[in-house]
Structures are given as C-alpha cells and as structure tokens.
Design a protein around this motif. Structure first.
Motif, mmCIF file in Angstrom:
data_model
loop_
_atom_site.group_PDB
_atom_site.id
_atom_site.type_symbol
_atom_site.label_atom_id
_atom_site.label_comp_id
_atom_site.label_asym_id
_atom_site.label_seq_id
_atom_site.Cartn_x
_atom_site.Cartn_y
_atom_site.Cartn_z
ATOM 1 N N THR A 16 3.758 0.586 2.821
ATOM 2 C CA THR A 16 3.789 -0.516 3.759
ATOM 3 C C THR A 16 3.343 -1.781 3.044
ATOM 4 O O THR A 16 2.693 -1.711 1.991
ATOM 5 C CB THR A 16 2.880 -0.226 4.973
ATOM 6 O OG1 THR A 16 3.141 -1.156 6.015
ATOM 7 C CG2 THR A 16 1.409 -0.282 4.586
ATOM 8 N N TRP A 17 3.670 -2.922 3.619
ATOM 9 C CA TRP A 17 3.305 -4.188 2.987
ATOM 10 C C TRP A 17 1.842 -4.519 3.250
ATOM 11 O O TRP A 17 1.344 -4.367 4.357
ATOM 12 C CB TRP A 17 4.200 -5.310 3.555
ATOM 13 C CG TRP A 17 3.994 -6.628 2.889
ATOM 14 C CD1 TRP A 17 3.184 -7.650 3.307
ATOM 15 C CD2 TRP A 17 4.595 -7.066 1.669
ATOM 16 N NE1 TRP A 17 3.244 -8.700 2.434
ATOM 17 C CE2 TRP A 17 4.117 -8.375 1.407
ATOM 18 C CE3 TRP A 17 5.499 -6.498 0.768
ATOM 19 C CZ2 TRP A 17 4.505 -9.098 0.287
ATOM 20 C CZ3 TRP A 17 5.891 -7.219 -0.339
ATOM 21 C CH2 TRP A 17 5.387 -8.507 -0.568
ATOM 22 N N SER A 25 0.867 -1.171 0.000
ATOM 23 C CA SER A 25 0.000 0.000 0.000
ATOM 24 C C SER A 25 0.907 1.224 0.000
ATOM 25 O O SER A 25 2.008 1.197 0.565
ATOM 26 C CB SER A 25 -0.885 0.025 1.242
ATOM 27 O OG SER A 25 -1.796 -1.052 1.240
ATOM 28 N N ILE A 26 0.436 2.301 -0.628
ATOM 29 C CA ILE A 26 1.263 3.512 -0.735
ATOM 30 C C ILE A 26 0.340 4.720 -0.671
ATOM 31 O O ILE A 26 -0.831 4.647 -1.082
ATOM 32 C CB ILE A 26 2.082 3.491 -2.053
ATOM 33 C CG1 ILE A 26 3.110 4.617 -2.074
ATOM 34 C CG2 ILE A 26 1.163 3.536 -3.272
ATOM 35 C CD1 ILE A 26 4.125 4.475 -3.219
ATOM 36 N N GLY A 27 0.839 5.817 -0.155
ATOM 37 C CA GLY A 27 -0.040 6.968 -0.062
ATOM 38 C C GLY A 27 0.669 8.256 0.297
ATOM 39 O O GLY A 27 1.889 8.270 0.530
ATOM 40 N N TRP A 28 -0.106 9.302 0.336
ATOM 41 C CA TRP A 28 0.356 10.631 0.712
ATOM 42 C C TRP A 28 -0.271 11.021 2.046
ATOM 43 O O TRP A 28 -1.484 10.845 2.251
ATOM 44 C CB TRP A 28 -0.034 11.654 -0.352
ATOM 45 C CG TRP A 28 0.800 11.585 -1.587
ATOM 46 C CD1 TRP A 28 0.541 10.884 -2.728
ATOM 47 C CD2 TRP A 28 2.048 12.243 -1.785
ATOM 48 N NE1 TRP A 28 1.552 11.064 -3.635
ATOM 49 C CE2 TRP A 28 2.489 11.901 -3.082
ATOM 50 C CE3 TRP A 28 2.840 13.107 -1.016
ATOM 51 C CZ2 TRP A 28 3.688 12.382 -3.620
ATOM 52 C CZ3 TRP A 28 4.029 13.577 -1.551
ATOM 53 C CH2 TRP A 28 4.442 13.220 -2.838
ATOM 54 N N PHE A 29 0.572 11.576 2.905
ATOM 55 C CA PHE A 29 0.159 12.016 4.223
ATOM 56 C C PHE A 29 0.577 13.465 4.419
ATOM 57 O O PHE A 29 1.587 13.902 3.855
ATOM 58 C CB PHE A 29 0.791 11.128 5.306
ATOM 59 C CG PHE A 29 0.338 9.696 5.213
ATOM 60 C CD1 PHE A 29 0.881 8.853 4.254
ATOM 61 C CD2 PHE A 29 -0.617 9.205 6.067
ATOM 62 C CE1 PHE A 29 0.453 7.536 4.148
ATOM 63 C CE2 PHE A 29 -1.054 7.878 5.983
ATOM 64 C CZ PHE A 29 -0.513 7.062 5.013
ATOM 65 N N ARG A 30 -0.169 14.179 5.215
ATOM 66 C CA ARG A 30 0.120 15.596 5.430
ATOM 67 C C ARG A 30 0.256 15.863 6.933
ATOM 68 O O ARG A 30 -0.542 15.375 7.743
ATOM 69 C CB ARG A 30 -1.000 16.462 4.863
ATOM 70 C CG ARG A 30 -0.843 17.950 5.104
ATOM 71 C CD ARG A 30 -1.933 18.723 4.389
ATOM 72 N NE ARG A 30 -3.242 18.471 4.950
ATOM 73 C CZ ARG A 30 -4.370 18.463 4.225
ATOM 74 N NH1 ARG A 30 -4.333 18.670 2.924
ATOM 75 N NH2 ARG A 30 -5.539 18.254 4.817
ATOM 76 N N GLN A 31 1.260 16.662 7.258
ATOM 77 C CA GLN A 31 1.406 17.125 8.638
ATOM 78 C C GLN A 31 1.465 18.637 8.648
ATOM 79 O O GLN A 31 2.369 19.230 8.050
ATOM 80 C CB GLN A 31 2.650 16.539 9.294
ATOM 81 C CG GLN A 31 2.732 16.867 10.776
ATOM 82 C CD GLN A 31 3.629 15.914 11.525
ATOM 83 O OE1 GLN A 31 4.537 15.308 10.957
ATOM 84 N NE2 GLN A 31 3.391 15.770 12.824
ATOM 85 N N CYS A 41 -4.548 7.524 -0.597
ATOM 86 C CA CYS A 41 -3.797 6.280 -0.584
ATOM 87 C C CYS A 41 -4.277 5.315 -1.657
ATOM 88 O O CYS A 41 -5.449 5.370 -2.076
ATOM 89 C CB CYS A 41 -3.917 5.597 0.781
ATOM 90 S SG CYS A 41 -3.122 6.477 2.131
ATOM 91 N N LEU A 42 -3.365 4.441 -2.056
ATOM 92 C CA LEU A 42 -3.660 3.343 -2.978
ATOM 93 C C LEU A 42 -3.231 2.073 -2.263
ATOM 94 O O LEU A 42 -2.048 1.901 -1.968
ATOM 95 C CB LEU A 42 -2.881 3.532 -4.267
ATOM 96 C CG LEU A 42 -2.882 2.370 -5.262
ATOM 97 C CD1 LEU A 42 -4.276 2.156 -5.839
ATOM 98 C CD2 LEU A 42 -1.863 2.626 -6.387
#
Length: 122
Positions: A98-99, A33-39, A50-51
């Motif tokens: 992440t896996w 799985s992969i994605g974008w996160f914002r802080q 996320c995908l």
C-alpha cells in the motif's frame, strides 16, 4: 498499480523451515509499505511481518524471533524466512502493499497477491 506474486509455500514438518518470496512490479521502496499476511481457516487475515515506507519492520508477537524479512539488492522482492514452524503457522500467506507508512494491518493494504499455502504436519 502494484502487482505481487507469491511463491515458496509447501508442506513441512513441525520445526522445519520455508522461504516465501514475493516478486513485485510497481512497488517503490521508500514510498510503499509491504508485508506478509496470513489467513488460517476460520480466522481473519492478520499481519505477520511488514516493512513500512519509512524502512521500519514489524513482526507479530507469535513469529518474532522465528520469521525474518529480507529484500534483494534491487528491492523488488520481499522474502520471508520462516523457521521453527508450528501448527499455528499453517495457512495461506499473502503478500500485500500500500502507499505510504501504514501499520501491518490488512485493512490498510490495498494491493494483494493470490497467496501461497503453507501446511505444517506434526
């Protein structure tokens, strides 16, 4: 081991657009799985888009309809087109992986890039 490098951040006026890019090494479509996160200052790191490893996409309510995920043909990048930016969108954007099929929650991701900064001016 997955390595992630973000690019494309910058300063933009409210209502403007940016394209963030995450270049990966070791990421496997269909396995990670992969994605974008914002802080943002004073806030916890939160999932934006996320995908997952099953091919499902997720967008947070605050960005749905304005942000769009895409991958290149080789599926070794994850781009985030961000449109109609507002002040709430400002912050550091991180690409993470992440896996397996995981929810778009920072606590579930264990490979992280260094982030790219997005500033929105009014």
């Amino acid at each position: 081991q997955v390595q992630l490098v973000e690019s494309g951040g910058g300063s933009v006026q409210a209502g403007g657009s940016l394209r963030l890019s995450c270049t990966t090494s070791g990421y496997i479509y269909g396995k990670h799985s992969i994605g974008w996160f914002r802080q943002s200052p004073g806030k916890e790191r939160a999932g934006v888009a996320c995908l997952d490893s099953l091919g499902r996409t997720f967008y947070s309510l605050s960005v749905k309809g304005r942000f769009t995920l895409s991958q290149n043909n080789d599926r070794n990048t994850l781009d985030l087109q961000v449109d109609w930016l507002n002040s709430d969108d400002a912050g550091t954007y991180y690409c993470a992986a992440t896996w397996g099929p995981e929810p778009c929650d920072a606590a579930h991701f264990n490979y992280w890039g260094r982030g790219t900064q997005v500033t929105v001016s009014s």
